[in-house]
Design a protein around this motif. Structure first.
Motif, PDB file in Angstrom:
ATOM      1  N   ALA A 103       0.829  -1.201   0.000  1.00 13.97           N
ATOM      2  CA  ALA A 103       0.000   0.000   0.000  1.00 13.97           C
ATOM      3  C   ALA A 103       0.868   1.256   0.000  1.00 13.97           C
ATOM      4  O   ALA A 103       1.800   1.385   0.786  1.00 13.97           O
ATOM      5  N   ARG A 104       0.558   2.186  -0.868  1.00 14.71           N
ATOM      6  CA  ARG A 104       1.283   3.452  -0.986  1.00 14.71           C
ATOM      7  C   ARG A 104       1.196   4.232   0.321  1.00 14.71           C
ATOM      8  O   ARG A 104       0.156   4.287   0.967  1.00 14.71           O
ATOM      9  N   SER A 105       2.300   4.859   0.718  1.00 13.47           N
ATOM     10  CA  SER A 105       2.325   5.637   1.951  1.00 13.47           C
ATOM     11  C   SER A 105       3.422   6.689   1.880  1.00 13.47           C
ATOM     12  O   SER A 105       4.493   6.454   1.313  1.00 13.47           O
ATOM     13  N   LYS A 106       3.154   7.823   2.500  1.00 11.94           N
ATOM     14  CA  LYS A 106       4.188   8.863   2.590  1.00 11.94           C
ATOM     15  C   LYS A 106       5.314   8.433   3.526  1.00 11.94           C
ATOM     16  O   LYS A 106       6.397   9.023   3.511  1.00 11.94           O
ATOM     17  N   ASP A 107       5.064   7.401   4.332  1.00 16.00           N
ATOM     18  CA  ASP A 107       6.058   6.950   5.314  1.00 16.00           C
ATOM     19  C   ASP A 107       6.961   5.837   4.794  1.00 16.00           C
ATOM     20  O   ASP A 107       7.851   5.395   5.523  1.00 16.00           O
ATOM     21  N   THR A 108       6.728   5.357   3.569  1.00 12.48           N
ATOM     22  CA  THR A 108       7.523   4.250   3.039  1.00 12.48           C
ATOM     23  C   THR A 108       8.014   4.575   1.633  1.00 12.48           C
ATOM     24  O   THR A 108       7.383   5.337   0.895  1.00 12.48           O
ATOM     25  N   ALA A 109       9.127   3.968   1.286  1.00 15.73           N
ATOM     26  CA  ALA A 109       9.628   4.054  -0.082  1.00 15.73           C
ATOM     27  C   ALA A 109       8.750   3.207  -0.999  1.00 15.73           C
ATOM     28  O   ALA A 109       7.986   2.362  -0.534  1.00 15.73           O
ATOM     29  N   PRO A 110       8.832   3.402  -2.304  1.00  8.66           N
ATOM     30  CA  PRO A 110       8.020   2.591  -3.223  1.00  8.66           C
ATOM     31  C   PRO A 110       8.327   1.109  -3.065  1.00  8.66           C
ATOM     32  O   PRO A 110       9.469   0.711  -2.821  1.00  8.66           O
ATOM     33  N   PHE A 111       7.304   0.299  -3.244  1.00 14.01           N
ATOM     34  CA  PHE A 111       7.455  -1.151  -3.139  1.00 14.01           C
ATOM     35  C   PHE A 111       8.394  -1.654  -4.221  1.00 14.01           C
ATOM     36  O   PHE A 111       8.355  -1.213  -5.368  1.00 14.01           O
ATOM     37  N   GLY A 112       9.241  -2.605  -3.859  1.00 16.65           N
ATOM     38  CA  GLY A 112      10.118  -3.236  -4.819  1.00 16.65           C
ATOM     39  C   GLY A 112      11.553  -2.781  -4.767  1.00 16.65           C
ATOM     40  O   GLY A 112      12.421  -3.399  -5.381  1.00 16.65           O
TER      41      GLY A 112
END
Length: 437
Positions: free
Chosen positions: A145-154
């Motif tokens: 799930a997209r979040s401002k607290d995480t880098a892009p998945f992958g």
């Protein structure tokens, strides 16, 4: 009772946990149809579900992607990621949607259950609610799930706190969406416009976070914290391990607790080259006062060429329900299910995987403090040996693994899934198109 349609990309690591889900739903009295490759027809039938074949255009052997796409051989880094997303997942999406629509027109379906790389599910959820059943994503690998607290998945990039971390995440997201996957995104949006008359609605790797419900099969303790986590996301805990009928090897009595046990595996799919992790582990620990237990994942024992050290024990398959309680460290390339089974037993890990979703699994192991992430797919004996020594001598690794494991043992994945499905189906508007229309 309800009627469910499970849809799954044709990959062993996706089909197996979704078949577990099918068996559970069938045990509750529900009707279950299962859409995937013909290669898995017998497994679906043996589980008791009704098998539906994917159209030929979506019939890709993801377990032998290099065989299906010889031009894929040798690709690495961003080029490999782009190729896989486009050819293995996005392009089959239209045919996947066609198969789903045909099933929805033929018989009543209360919900479509899918996994995040079945792009036909992303297309289906773009239709108006009154024209489709709810789309429920089953999180069988790390939360995307997209979040401002995480880098892009992958990317395998762990969180960095505060405003600076969020700025970094935004910059990485722009690079991922516009540069690394820009062409793939345009292709996905164009396909969505052709099939349902509108763009995908966001980044293709984030679509699961926009689904009607997202059942993530882990606990929050093994996921990155997100202040903006969508309300549709529900943590269920890990799937319970499947019962194993693997016979005990003749050397089983050697696991008597007289020395630490280090279990090493490359799983059942990514095990064609034992030089990536198994051989380096054997070499690294040959002179150590440990017992190295190797699972070949179904490959013949003689695939481990050469004379093995005296402290090595090998089997094609091992019953995890009996092995893990006797294990002190697990060395693995980062399969999501195996990592979670290890953590559920409070076992710390050494992980080495940078392909598919493994890069995200391994990143979470390191971030959580439950193990050492070697940040490579091909480890050296020194890397493995140093990491195993750290995990065995630093009690913080086992403490963190036990912390996560305690949360996992307190969870009930099936009860959580049942609750989400019941609430989603009951609140959904009736479809305006009757089956058979």
């Amino acid at each position: 009772m309800s009627s469910y349609l499970i849809t799954c990309t044709p990959a062993h690591g996706h089909v197996v946990p979704l078949l577990q889900t099918a068996r559970h739903l069938l045990s509750q009295g529900h009707e279950v149809s299962f859409l995937t490759s013909r290669r898995y027809a017998d497994r679906v039938a043996n589980a008791g579900a009704r098998f539906l074949p994917l159209p030929e255009e979506a019939e890709i052997d993801l377990d032998d992607a290099d065989g299906a796409f010889p031009e894929r051989v040798g690709l690495t880094g961003p080029a490999a990621l782009r190729f896989d997303m486009s050819n293995l997942f996005v392009r089959p999406g239209a045919a996947q949607l066609s198969a789903v629509r045909a099933e929805l027109a033929a018989r009543p379906v209360d919900a479509v259950l899918t996994e995040p790389l079945f792009v036909g599910g992303a297309l289906l959820q773009l239709l108006p609610e009154q024209d489709r059943p709810p789309v429920v994503v089953l999180g069988i690998f790390p939360l995307g799930a997209r979040s401002k607290d995480t880098a892009p998945f992958g990317l395998g990039v762990t969180p960095s706190p505060g405003p600076i971390g969020r700025l970094r995440n935004a910059a990485l997201r722009m690079v991922a969406e516009k540069v690394i996957f820009g062409g793939v995104q345009k292709e996905a949006d164009a396909m969505a416009r052709r099939e349902v008359g509108r763009d995908l609605g966001g980044f293709v790797l984030d679509w699961a976070g926009r689904s009607d419900a997202y059942v993530q099969f882990t606990v929050p303790e093994f996921e990155y914290p997100r202040a903006d986590l969508p309300a549709s996301v529900h943590f269920a805990g890990p799937l319970p391990p499947s019962a194993s009928d693997a016979p005990l090897p003749s050397w089983w009595a050697d696991l008597d607790g007289s020395r630490p046990v280090v279990h090493v595996t490359q799983g059942t799919i990514a095990n064609s080259d034992f030089g990536q992790l198994v051989h380096p582990t054997i070499t690294a620990l040959a002179a150590a006062d440990v017992l190295v237990v190797v699972s070949t994942g179904g490959r013949p024992l003689d695939a481990l060429a050469g004379r093995l050290p005296d402290n090595v024990r090998v089997a094609e398959y091992l019953p995890y329900d009996r092995l893990l309680p006797l294990t002190d460290v697990v060395v693995t390339n980062g399969g999501y299910g195996g990592v979670q089974q290890s953590l559920a037993h409070g076992i710390p890990l050494v992980v080495a995987g940078q392909t598919e979703d493994k890069v995200e699994v391994c990143a979470r192991v390191g971030w959580s403090g439950a193990g050492v992430n070697l940040r490579t797919s091909t480890a050296s004996p020194k890397q493995v040996g140093d990491a195993v020594t750290r995990v065995l001598t630093d009690p913080s690794f086992r403490a963190n693994a036990e912390r996560i494991g305690a949360a996992m043992r307190d969870s009930d994945a099936w009860a959580a899934l049942d609750e989400v499905l019941s609430g989603t189906v009951e609140s959904w508007p009736h479809m305006s198109i009757a089956p058979g229309a």
